[in-house]
Design an enzyme around this catalytic site. Structure first.
Site: not given
Length: 297
Positions: A96, A154
């Site tokens: 994003d 992540y």
């Protein structure tokens, strides 16, 4: 519930991509196709691109309507000067706006050995200062950056004191959280779960909410720390929702069983706030077979 941090939006430059063709003119603009461009039957060679970027000034990875600046748009703009490009090079993780990457992977298919050499030689030098191509390697036939991936890893980074050198990629916590409670809360998160409660509501797709979370670890060293999480797949904003919920555990506003309850609830409204994007980084994409960086086609 009260937030542990201020509402933060990604800082963007507002610059627009000035590539030769608008996104709508490319095939597989939504990256749903399993093709990397030319088909293996055409004699093309699949290339695997490993890249890093500072996501602060990007409107995310994926090409956006209206030509907003994206990482994928920068890759396309450079590749159009090097090779015939009939489809969008897919990304393994569609990060994003404001989210960073140190191990993002993309793929494309080129028609000849000469074009392979051209991409390897020229593409890294054509990137803007906030993008780096770390490797251009020949991949196995049929390789696709997104659909060939077996797992993604992540990290979400924190700091507990104000530091101007960390402000773009660490979330500043205003107080030291209860680390032991946070670690205890993460234990039931590992496993196969319906992660409906951990997905942005507008992005939910029925039948596509199962995730195998392989690891979730909280590490702190002095005034900095991170949450590292690895799974076979992630839903939209999933890591940031996990972080927002975990911080509420660290503030004593939720119990250590909160993720067990959320998984059973299957209701996004029961989870915590979505943490700001700038602390998140895609560290690694994991595949069954490594690319052969030394092979030339």
């Amino acid at each position: 519930m009260a937030r542990d941090y201020p509402r933060v939006s990604a800082t963007t430059s507002g610059r627009r991509w000035s590539g030769a063709r608008p996104a709508a003119s490319f095939k597989c603009v939504n990256e749903q196709s399993t093709s990397s461009g030319l088909s293996p039957e055409s004699g093309g060679t699949v290339l695997r691109l490993t890249l890093a970027y500072d996501g602060t000034d990007f409107h995310g990875w994926q090409v956006q309507p209206g030509g907003l600046r994206t990482v994928q748009g920068e890759i396309i703009r450079a590749l159009e000067r090097l090779v015939p490009l009939d489809s969008i090079p897919p990304g393994a993780g569609r990060t994003d706006a404001g989210v960073h990457a140190s191990g993002q992977v993309s793929s494309l298919c080129v028609a000849s050995a000469g074009l392979v050499a051209r991409v390897k030689r020229a593409l890294p030098r054509m990137m803007p200062p906030d993008v780096a191509i770390r490797e251009v390697a020949v991949a196995q036939p049929g390789f696709h950056a997104r659909f060939s991936a077996r797992a993604r890893r992540y990290r979400y980074r924190f700091c507990t004191s104000r530091d101007p050198f960390l402000r773009r990629n660490h979330l500043l916590l205003t107080a030291h959280p209860d680390l032991e409670a946070m670690r205890a809360a993460l234990v039931p998160l590992v496993g196969d779960h319906d992660c409906t409660s951990l997905c942005r509501t507008a992005s939910l797709e029925p039948g596509k909410t199962l995730c195998r979370i392989q690891r979730a670890e909280l590490v702190f060293d002095g005034e900095t720390g991170y949450l590292e999480i690895q799974a076979d797949r992630f839903l939209h904003s999933m890591v940031r929702i996990v972080v927002g919920t975990l911080l509420e555990v660290g503030r004593g506003r939720r119990g250590v069983n909160t993720f067990t309850e959320l998984i059973e609830a299957r209701d996004r409204r029961q989870a915590g706030a979505t943490a700001p994007p700038h602390g998140l980084c895609l560290e690694e994409v994991i595949y069954d077979q490594p690319a052969d960086a030394g092979q030339e086609s």
